[in-house]
Enzyme design. Sequence first.
Site, PDB file in Angstrom:
ATOM      1  CB  SER A  78      -0.894   0.043   1.239  1.00 13.44           C
ATOM      2  OG  SER A  78      -1.757  -1.063   1.222  1.00 13.44           O
TER       3      SER A  78
ATOM      4  CD  GLU B 250       0.847   0.972   4.821  1.00 16.03           C
ATOM      5  OE1 GLU B 250      -0.335   1.381   4.790  1.00 16.03           O
ATOM      6  OE2 GLU B 250       1.150  -0.221   4.891  1.00 16.03           O
TER       7      GLU B 250
HETATM    8  C1  LIG Z   1       3.385  -7.022  -2.435  1.00 15.06           C
HETATM    9  C2  LIG Z   1       3.439  -6.385  -1.075  1.00 15.06           C
HETATM   10  C3  LIG Z   1       2.364  -6.505  -0.209  1.00 15.06           C
HETATM   11  C4  LIG Z   1       2.408  -5.925   1.057  1.00 15.06           C
HETATM   12  N1  LIG Z   1       1.323  -6.048   1.882  1.00 15.06           N
HETATM   13  C5  LIG Z   1       1.360  -5.495   3.117  1.00 15.06           C
HETATM   14  C6  LIG Z   1       0.249  -5.640   4.014  1.00 15.06           C
HETATM   15  O1  LIG Z   1      -0.725  -6.286   3.720  1.00 15.06           O
HETATM   16  N2  LIG Z   1       0.336  -5.037   5.228  1.00 15.06           N
HETATM   17  C7  LIG Z   1       1.440  -4.319   5.615  1.00 15.06           C
HETATM   18  O2  LIG Z   1       1.480  -3.810   6.739  1.00 15.06           O
HETATM   19  N3  LIG Z   1       2.507  -4.166   4.777  1.00 15.06           N
HETATM   20  C8  LIG Z   1       2.492  -4.739   3.559  1.00 15.06           C
HETATM   21  N4  LIG Z   1       3.572  -4.599   2.724  1.00 15.06           N
HETATM   22  C9  LIG Z   1       4.747  -3.832   3.176  1.00 15.06           C
HETATM   23  C10 LIG Z   1       5.806  -4.706   3.843  1.00 15.06           C
HETATM   24  O3  LIG Z   1       5.688  -6.049   3.453  1.00 15.06           O
HETATM   25  C11 LIG Z   1       5.726  -4.636   5.369  1.00 15.06           C
HETATM   26  O4  LIG Z   1       5.724  -3.308   5.835  1.00 15.06           O
HETATM   27  C12 LIG Z   1       6.892  -5.375   6.030  1.00 15.06           C
HETATM   28  O5  LIG Z   1       6.624  -5.479   7.400  1.00 15.06           O
HETATM   29  C13 LIG Z   1       8.218  -4.662   5.838  1.00 15.06           C
HETATM   30  O6  LIG Z   1       9.243  -5.467   6.369  1.00 15.06           O
HETATM   31  P1  LIG Z   1      10.731  -5.352   5.838  1.00 15.06           P
HETATM   32  O7  LIG Z   1      11.548  -6.318   6.600  1.00 15.06           O
HETATM   33  O8  LIG Z   1      10.760  -5.476   4.363  1.00 15.06           O
HETATM   34  O9  LIG Z   1      11.102  -3.866   6.266  1.00 15.06           O
HETATM   35  P2  LIG Z   1      11.952  -2.795   5.442  1.00 15.06           P
HETATM   36  O10 LIG Z   1      11.146  -2.315   4.299  1.00 15.06           O
HETATM   37  O11 LIG Z   1      13.305  -3.308   5.160  1.00 15.06           O
HETATM   38  O12 LIG Z   1      12.063  -1.635   6.536  1.00 15.06           O
HETATM   39  C14 LIG Z   1      10.928  -0.905   6.948  1.00 15.06           C
HETATM   40  C15 LIG Z   1      11.333  -0.067   8.170  1.00 15.06           C
HETATM   41  O13 LIG Z   1      11.618  -0.952   9.267  1.00 15.06           O
HETATM   42  C16 LIG Z   1      12.945  -0.754   9.751  1.00 15.06           C
HETATM   43  N5  LIG Z   1      13.457  -2.066  10.116  1.00 15.06           N
HETATM   44  C17 LIG Z   1      13.417  -3.205   9.384  1.00 15.06           C
HETATM   45  N6  LIG Z   1      13.949  -4.222  10.073  1.00 15.06           N
HETATM   46  C18 LIG Z   1      14.367  -3.704  11.265  1.00 15.06           C
HETATM   47  C19 LIG Z   1      15.031  -4.260  12.398  1.00 15.06           C
HETATM   48  N7  LIG Z   1      15.370  -5.537  12.469  1.00 15.06           N
HETATM   49  N8  LIG Z   1      15.314  -3.433  13.432  1.00 15.06           N
HETATM   50  C20 LIG Z   1      14.979  -2.123  13.387  1.00 15.06           C
HETATM   51  N9  LIG Z   1      14.359  -1.549  12.331  1.00 15.06           N
HETATM   52  C21 LIG Z   1      14.059  -2.333  11.288  1.00 15.06           C
HETATM   53  C22 LIG Z   1      13.709  -0.113   8.578  1.00 15.06           C
HETATM   54  O14 LIG Z   1      14.811   0.641   9.031  1.00 15.06           O
HETATM   55  C23 LIG Z   1      12.619   0.730   7.949  1.00 15.06           C
HETATM   56  O15 LIG Z   1      12.510   1.966   8.624  1.00 15.06           O
HETATM   57  C24 LIG Z   1       3.555  -5.186   1.452  1.00 15.06           C
HETATM   58  C25 LIG Z   1       4.643  -5.077   0.574  1.00 15.06           C
HETATM   59  C26 LIG Z   1       4.594  -5.675  -0.669  1.00 15.06           C
HETATM   60  C27 LIG Z   1       5.770  -5.560  -1.590  1.00 15.06           C
END
Ligand SMILES: Cc1cc2nc3c(=O)[nH]c(=O)nc-3n(C[C@H](O)[C@H](O)[C@H](O)COP(=O)(O)OP(=O)(O)OC[C@H]3O[C@@H](n4cnc5c(N)ncnc54)[C@H](O)[C@@H]3O)c2cc1C
Length: 325
Positions: free
Chosen positions: A246, A318
């Site tokens: 989103s 978001e």
């Molecule tokens: C196809 C698709 C569908 C999605 N659907 C959803 C959904 O339904 N609901 C939803 O909420 N999101 C959704 N997302 C977004 C995403 O999947 C989530 O927000 C997910 O939780 C991000 O995790 P990440 O590890 O990739 O974080 P990143 O994108 O790598 O980081 C996000 C933030 O978290 C911080 N961070 C990450 N890991 C840590 C750690 N270990 N310690 C401290 N800080 C950290 C980073 O510094 C950054 O500020 C979607 C994304 C995609 C591509």
Amino acid sequence: MSVEKIKEIIKKCLKETPCEVSFFYNEPLKYHTTFKVGGSVDCLLSPKGDGFRAFCINILNTCRAHNVPVFILGGGANIVVSDKGIRGIALDMSEWKGKLQSQREFFAKKNEIIFKSGTSIDEAVNTACAEGLSGIEFLAGMPGTVGGAVWMNARCYESEAADVFGWAEVIFCEHELKSRYTVHKVEKNAADFAYKQSPFQKMDCVIISASFRLKKGDKEEMLNNIKKYREDREKKGHYRFPSAGSAFKNNRDFGKPTGQIIDELGLKGRQVGGAQIAPFHGNIIINTGNACANDIRALVDETALEVKKKTGFILEPEILFVGEW
Ligand SMILES: Cc1cc2nc3c(=O)[nH]c(=O)nc-3n(C[C@H](O)[C@H](O)[C@H](O)COP(=O)(O)OP(=O)(O)OC[C@H]3O[C@@H](n4cnc5c(N)ncnc54)[C@H](O)[C@@H]3O)c2cc1C
């Protein structure tokens, strides 16, 4: 700050606190994010295995002492990295993965399961299910890591990470006290979580592991639910193009989902460069193939402006814009 300085810091930290790490200099972050855009980071550093905690603490303290910025990278599924990239180090957690075995029996008795923060969300869901523990199935199919999901308080299907989160082990620095980074355990306090908000967003911290408090479940039922969630995402086109899910937050005050508002204004399909509002979902911005980060940002800004002009609603992104803009 030069790459040479960063090389010196890494060499020093590895000597003092040995750890299995991989590191790449001037690494393009488009290879580490689901949007597949973004410039390079000076150094992508991925620690794992024995010595992980001590090495991370040392890197964080040394970087702080030398004013080298550190960005924490999970699965890169919620971020847009700028075309100019990120200066300093991206501490990549994605190699620090798997179930944490410590005090296994104690936690098993409490139906609690602990993951290293770089564990992919899907792997965490599968592992919990294999152990007959139910509660995180709703996250099935969501890209990213356990750490990212807890930090973002990821939510879907009327549930959020905070519903099942128990505690996290974090490396934390309290700047007001001018302290150094140390390891802390942060227990869940429900009042600290809200829509897309977690207490970790207000802390200078790295989540290194997180526990989920689950309940015993029926495996077949859990597998069916997991399948249902994954299929629903496929049907909605989540994996058809690179994106970060989103683009904008929902807001109850709008009376309808943000995607519907964008759709009703006829904005689906609108394009800036290679970035497009998905023709199949008003609240997903996709990279049609050759988008750059500036295209995505411009499309987010344009959409928010148009929605404000036509409805008065103020959309809040978001997706997180990180790096040098
Ligand atoms: C196809 C698709 C569908 C999605 N659907 C959803 C959904 O339904 N609901 C939803 O909420 N999101 C959704 N997302 C977004 C995403 O999947 C989530 O927000 C997910 O939780 C991000 O995790 P990440 O590890 O990739 O974080 P990143 O994108 O790598 O980081 C996000 C933030 O978290 C911080 N961070 C990450 N890991 C840590 C750690 N270990 N310690 C401290 N800080 C950290 C980073 O510094 C950054 O500020 C979607 C994304 C995609 C591509």
